[in-house]
Design a protein around this motif. Structure first.
Motif, PDB file in Angstrom:
ATOM      1  N   HIS A 125       0.823  -1.213   0.000  1.00 33.55           N
ATOM      2  CA  HIS A 125       0.000   0.000   0.000  1.00 33.55           C
ATOM      3  C   HIS A 125       0.858   1.264   0.000  1.00 33.55           C
ATOM      4  O   HIS A 125       0.508   2.263   0.625  1.00 33.55           O
ATOM      5  CB  HIS A 125      -0.952   0.004   1.193  1.00 33.55           C
ATOM      6  N   ALA A 126       1.971   1.182  -0.696  1.00 33.65           N
ATOM      7  CA  ALA A 126       2.864   2.332  -0.846  1.00 33.65           C
ATOM      8  C   ALA A 126       2.814   2.810  -2.294  1.00 33.65           C
ATOM      9  O   ALA A 126       2.218   2.161  -3.161  1.00 33.65           O
ATOM     10  CB  ALA A 126       4.291   1.969  -0.453  1.00 33.65           C
ATOM     11  N   TYR A 127       3.450   3.960  -2.539  1.00 36.96           N
ATOM     12  CA  TYR A 127       3.405   4.576  -3.861  1.00 36.96           C
ATOM     13  C   TYR A 127       4.724   4.408  -4.596  1.00 36.96           C
ATOM     14  O   TYR A 127       5.804   4.374  -3.991  1.00 36.96           O
ATOM     15  CB  TYR A 127       3.088   6.067  -3.744  1.00 36.96           C
ATOM     16  N   VAL A 128       4.633   4.373  -5.912  1.00 35.62           N
ATOM     17  CA  VAL A 128       5.797   4.197  -6.770  1.00 35.62           C
ATOM     18  C   VAL A 128       6.187   5.547  -7.363  1.00 35.62           C
ATOM     19  O   VAL A 128       5.387   6.206  -8.025  1.00 35.62           O
ATOM     20  CB  VAL A 128       5.504   3.199  -7.913  1.00 35.62           C
ATOM     21  N   VAL A 129       7.433   5.962  -7.113  1.00 31.19           N
ATOM     22  CA  VAL A 129       7.980   7.183  -7.702  1.00 31.19           C
ATOM     23  C   VAL A 129       9.016   6.747  -8.732  1.00 31.19           C
ATOM     24  O   VAL A 129       9.998   6.106  -8.390  1.00 31.19           O
ATOM     25  CB  VAL A 129       8.640   8.076  -6.630  1.00 31.19           C
TER      26      VAL A 129
END
Length: 382
Positions: A125-129
């Motif tokens: 549940h994390a974001y991809v940069v």
């Protein structure tokens, strides 16, 4: 142990910068109380944005285990190496003269690194940069790879990117990325994980960049504090243009570092767009936003008496409006006699005296960077 010490030192440094930005004393105007210059200009509190939400830092890794997935994954670019220094394809050689280009570098990155790693990241549940597209890569090339669909996986890299990430682009170059990938999705926002570095030899660079970024973001649905972010690269070090110097005897800020403190103090309130007409006189460049109850105009100009005309403020003709002219590098406000307000039909005219000793002497041509801060004052208060 070294890694722990490095992280602890980095945290202490960041706390120092935060404390300076939040509370460092600089000679500022003490005109109070202030009323809203334009009633109801500020957004609802739940959507209010602040200048500090745009500003981050980036530096050296403490160890090999600190490295995120692939920095500047861009294949061979103009002036770049034929092979990445930590990802080797066919015909790699430690002798750069013998090394041949890694022709499938980007395809392999997307299929073997980016998409598999992004699946893991999102499973938590994390974001991809996406790890930083360098300025020399060209935006058309960047968009080509964001939209590349892997024949093996039948997926685009863009489908596995939450924040579009670039390096060293001017604010104007972010517009096409916003229009194509953020305005209507699928990306959540735009980051730059490297700005600054040797550009900070110009003390005007950071305050102009972040002020322009704030004005730009306010006009592009800045509805989340993480939506737009730029990180200053190599902010700590011993070169004179680094933001902070470790000492001994203690950590200090250089001129560029102090400009962020001044920016925070001058435009530290809840931000809103200023949509009224703004016209600088000859040789005057200006950009404006609302900060809390004040109108803040960043002004770049040459020395001598200069002027700005502001439209749409006719309701203030019968009100008491005060103005400060604040040096963008030192935070010092000029003498009251060096700022004058008047009206020309429906335009508010602001005249201000720029010192003969401009604060951008290293620029060509030399110029001065300052803030005009206008506030409406309660009747009877000096």
């Amino acid at each position: 142990m070294d890694r722990v010490k490095t992280r602890a030192g980095r945290r202490r440094a960041l706390r120092t910068i935060a404390a300076l930005a939040a509370g460092a004393a600089a000679p500022m105007s003490n005109i109070r109380p202030a009323l809203a210059l334009i009633p109801d200009a500020a957004p609802p509190c739940g959507r209010a944005r602040r200048m500090t939400e745009l500003i981050g830092t980036n530096g050296w890794s403490g160890s090999a285990t600190d490295l995120q997935i692939w920095n500047e994954a861009a294949g061979e670019l103009s002036g770049g190496l034929p092979q990445a220094t930590f990802w080797h394809g066919p015909e790699f050689s430690t002798d750069q003269k013998r090394a041949k280009p890694y022709e499938r570098a980007m395809q392999d990155y997307i299929e073997r690194i980016h998409i598999p790693a992004a699946r893991i990241i999102r499973s938590y549940h994390a974001y991809v940069v996406y790890g930083g597209w360098p300025d020399q890569g060209g935006l058309a090339n960047f968009q080509r790879w964001l939209e590349y669909r892997s024949p093996a996986l039948n997926e685009r890299m863009l489908d596995w990117v939450d924040y579009i990430d670039t390096h060293y682009l001017p604010v104007a170059d972010l517009e096409s990325l916003y229009q194509q990938y953020v305005k209507n999705g699928p990306a959540r926002g735009i980051w730059q994980t490297e700005i600054g570095n040797e550009y900070m030899k110009d003390p005007h660079y950071l305050p102009r960049y972040f002020f322009d970024l704030a004005v730009w973001a306010l006009g592009r649905n800045w509805d989340d504090p993480d939506k737009y972010l730029s990180m200053i690269y190599h902010w700590d070090g011993y070169e004179p243009f680094r933001l902070t110097h470790r000492g001994p005897p203690e950590r200090t800020c250089n001129v560029s570092g102090r400009t962020l403190i001044v920016l925070r103090q001058t435009a530290g309130g809840h931000l809103a767009s200023f949509s009224k007409p703004l016209q600088g006189g000859p040789g005057v460049a200006a950009n404006a936003l609302l900060s809390g109850n004040e109108l803040v105009i960043q002004v770049s100009s040459s020395a001598g008496w200069q002027g700005i005309a502001i439209g749409g403020l006719q309701a203030l003709r019968s009100r008491t409006v005060k103005a400060d002219f604040i040096d963008a590098l030192s935070g010092e406000a000029s003498a009251p006699g060096n700022v004058a307000l008047s009206w020309d039909n429906e335009l508010m005219q602001v005249r201000f005296k720029v010192p003969d000793q401009v604060n951008g002497a290293g620029n060509y041509p030399p110029g001065n960077l300052a803030y005009l801060v206008l506030r409406r004052v309660a009747q009877g208060v000096a």
